[in-house]
Design a protein around this motif. Structure first.
Motif: not given
Lengths: 361, 418
Positions: A34-35, A53, A77-79, A97-99, A122, A325-326
């Motif tokens: 993925d991205g 991602w 657990e997330a991107p 993104a799973d903090k 981020r 892809y952005d």
């Protein structure tokens, strides 16, 4: 020195003075599915960490021919939005993104969570511990509007700094930490006083900050915005006369000369040796610039998709860029045809070196 | 017995280097080149002197980001940047030929003038049986005659207010061509003389008329004159116009300087140099009368206007003897209109607006200032973080209904793609 099989002379055969050649670029084997959100070279070896991602961070080893081999992988657990290496090159940290930020110890192969935020993280960076003999420190910036410092052993942060807005981008070089947030705030921290803003300013650019990147000599930083513009900003007031900004990553389609498409500047990377830098954008091109001479060293043709992130390796002879892809055109432009790859560009001797000023009369 | 050199020969004149841009000639090619560098190829911004117009153009575009449109200090038709001139090199052949011809004709003109002035035979042609003589002193009567003619001319010029004096063709206008004035006075002279009479009061020569018709204006306001005419009421409008139609035809053209005309002798010679009897002995002029070219005409010729053959060649106009006024008026008009065109074209060139650089409409590809693309992406269900703890759902973290709607849209996209 022969890099990627071909000599430097053959690499420069198909290029003119200002337009570079990307035909010798080598694709990374088995790229993420993925991205690609981040690329980081190891500070000590020829390894490349790629955050994606698809919730994974992959570590590749790159040989002299530019061939790559997947060496390790760990999962979030997330991107994963960002990744970084420890200064000694033994650990890789992903932030997502799973903090959470998770660290892979390459020697033991174990993964542990080393940081947590209230919102996706981020950006992350690791710095050597200022106290001698201590473990490296991790700095994380999150959309929960905080920047936190972690010592990798405790589950609570050793320090935290409140920012005005969500942290979009961070970069660190020596003692300089620059934090770019939403709403165009830019905070500068001197790492000798890590909890205090050395300086807070509005971005010199009028649009959303996309990326900040510190100079190789840590005297300032470059800012890229979604409006195809890049600003060179010095930290100290005495150098402010040298501040400037320039337009880049814009395109007037030949079919319609009335429109100028302005693309986001997605990535800025400084060359570790020459102090020149690259910009890469959603238009799918990257360029090398010399901020002191204020001119472009080389431009390159479009690579077939937006460039999301870029990186130089430690000695500056490989420039890695990711094509994926952005999201700059919304979800509808994210099709199965979108390219998803990491390219390794061998840097010729004259591509990133500042040109001596020969234009004297 | 060395012969005195009077001046440069034609060959020497033709060999002189000259400047394409301003038609100046120079002693030396080096001087010409330094002239061009200083006058025509100098950068106004930094005073740098370039060697050619092309060099200046490159310099301007590279150093000052300007565009060279014309060569400065050049004649109007030589301002072009496209001709690459360096010294005498690069001058187009036609311009070169025109210049040579002009130099040659000027040389011949000067030679002729000198012959007229000195009475010497043309160089190399002195073998003729009758060498020309030096001009004799004129008899007093001739001198007086000429003085009278001159006065007449002056009077005419003053009264007519014609610009003949200042134009180079003035000599033509005032040269009395036989028959020309005999016919012209009724046409040309009367309107000119009609003015001073009614307003200036009765001149001495026309007294018999005015007291009769009376100038009502004057008489009414100056009763001292006491010349009330009973027949014509002072204020009747009819009284005013009436005198003139009656009076005008009767005005003899002899009022002012006319005596010379009326008693005019046949012109002494049809040559321009009327006073010189020796002139009649001169050889025939070259078929094309070399015009005396002043700077303006020179310019005109460069611009492609060929001035109409100057009527200055009296020997030719002599036979046809058309109205001299016509002859004079055409070139003057040409010159005036030419000058007007000149000015017009200049102003046109200078007032031409700079090409406006139209800025293309700007389109931001990612036009969103509150959310980064990554945030948008992270909000997609595809990337949504659903922690293990079932109490906490990802959707509860997402702000706003709009985004939920978008998520559903992208759900459908996902369905089609997966």
């Amino acid at each position: 020195m022969s890099l990627f099989g071909g000599g430097a002379s053959s690499a420069s055969a198909g290029q003119t003075n200002t337009t570079g050649d990307i035909s010798k670029d080598v694709a990374l084997n088995a790229p993420p599915e993925d991205g690609i959100s981040d690329l980081r070279f190891s500070p000590t070896s020829e390894h490349l960490a790629v955050a994606s991602w698809d919730k994974k961070v992959r570590i590749y080893e790159i040989n002299d021919q530019g061939q790559s081999e997947g060496k390790a992988l760990f999962e979030h657990e997330a991107p994963v939005l960002n990744c970084c290496w420890s200064p000694d090159g033994t650990k890789v940290v992903g932030a997502g993104a799973d903090k959470a930020a998770r660290m892979l110890d390459l020697s033991s192969g174990t993964t542990t969570q080393v940081a947590a935020h209230d919102a996706p993280i981020r950006s992350c960076h690791m710095i050597p511990n200022p106290s001698v003999g201590g473990t490296p420190l991790l700095i994380t910036g999150s959309w929960d509007k905080t920047v936190k410092y972690w010592d990798l052993r405790q589950s609570t942060a050793i320090a935290s700094v409140e920012c005005q807005e969500r942290v979009y981008t961070m970069d660190v070089k020596n003692k300089l930490l620059v934090i770019g947030t939403a709403d165009r705030y830019i905070n500068i921290i001197n790492l000798d006083q890590p909890t205090k803003f050395y300086k807070t300013m509005q971005s010199p650019l009028k649009w959303q900050t996309r990326v900040v990147s510190c100079f190789s000599d840590a005297s300032g930083f470059a800012v890229g915005s979604v409006e195809g513009r890049c600003a060179i900003q010095y930290v100290e007031e005495k150098d402010s006369a040298s501040n400037f900004s320039f337009k880049c990553h814009r395109e007037t389609p030949p079919a319609n000369r009335d429109v100028c498409n302005i693309y986001s500047v997605n990535a800025i990377s400084f060359h570790p040796i020459h102090g020149t830098f690259s910009t890469a954008g959603a238009d799918g091109t990257f360029h090398f610039w010399d901020k002191d001479a204020k001119h472009r060293l080389k431009g390159y043709p479009a690579v077939g998709g937006p460039i999301t992130t870029t990186a130089f390796n430690r000695n500056g002879n490989i420039f890695a860029y990711s094509v994926s892809y952005d999201w700059s055109k919304g979800y509808s432009a994210n099709t199965q045809q979108t390219v998803n790859k990491v390219m390794l560009h061998p840097i010729g001797p004259d591509e990133t070196k500042p040109r001596p000023n020969t234009r004297k009369r | 017995m060395g012969k005195k050199r009077r001046g440069p020969s034609l060959e020497e004149l033709l060999d002189r280097p000259w400047c394409y841009y301003c038609e100046r000639d120079f002693d030396d090619l080096k001087i010409l080149i330094s002239h061009q560098k200083a006058k025509h190829f100098k950068c106004d911004n930094c005073n740098r002197r370039l060697n050619t117009a092309g060099g200046l153009s490159v310099h301007l575009s590279q150093v000052h980001k300007e565009q060279l449109t014309q060569v400065q200090n050049a004649l109007p038709n030589r301002m072009g940047v496209d001709v690459e001139i360096f010294g005498m090199e690069g001058i187009p052949d036609d311009v070169l030929n025109a210049h040579r011809q002009r130099v040659a004709s000027q040389f011949q003109q000067a030679e002729l003038d000198r012959q007229h002035a000195t009475g010497n035979p043309p160089t190399g042609a002195s073998s003729g049986g009758q060498p020309a003589k030096k001009p004799k002193l004129e008899p007093v009567s001739d001198l007086k005659k000429r003085l009278a003619e001159h006065k007449a001319r002056r009077a005419e010029a003053l009264a007519g207010g014609s610009s003949g004096d200042v134009t180079p063709n003035s000599a033509v206008q005032s040269t009395p061509t036989p028959g020309g004035y005999a016919q012209s006075p009724p046409v040309a002279a009367t309107p000119q003389y009609s003015y001073p009479q009614p307003y200036g009061g009765p001149p001495a020569g026309v007294t018999p008329h005015l007291p009769q018709t009376g100038s009502p204006v004057y008489s009414s306001y100056s009763p001292v004159g006491g010349q009330q005419v009973p027949g014509a009421s002072p204020y009747t409008p009819t009284g005013y116009p009436s005198p003139y139609p009656a009076g005008l035809p009767a005005q003899p053209p002899v009022s002012y300087g006319a005596p010379p005309f009326s008693q005019q002798q046949p012109p002494p010679s049809d040559n321009r140099f009327t006073g010189l009897p020796a002139a009649s002995n001169l050889p025939q002029r070259p078929a094309f009368a070399v015009p005396s070219v002043n700077a303006h005409e020179m310019q005109q010729m460069h611009m492609g206007h060929v001035p109409s053959p100057t009527p200055a060649a009296p020997g030719h106009s002599n036979g046809s003897s058309a109205q001299p006024t016509e002859h004079v008026s055409t070139p003057v008009d040409n010159q005036i209109s030419g000058a007007a065109n000149d000015v017009a074209s200049k102003t046109e060139a200078t007032s031409k607006p700079k090409k406006e650089k139209t800025k293309p409409a700007i389109r931001l590809v990612y036009n969103e200032d509150t959310l980064s693309p990554e945030e948008k992406m992270a909000q997609l269900p595809r990337y949504a973080y659903v922690p293990d703890r079932s109490t906490q759902t990802a959707l509860s973290e997402l702000p706003g209904n709009v985004i939920v709607g978008r998520i559903q849209e992208s759900d459908t996209v996902l369905d089609t793609t997966h």
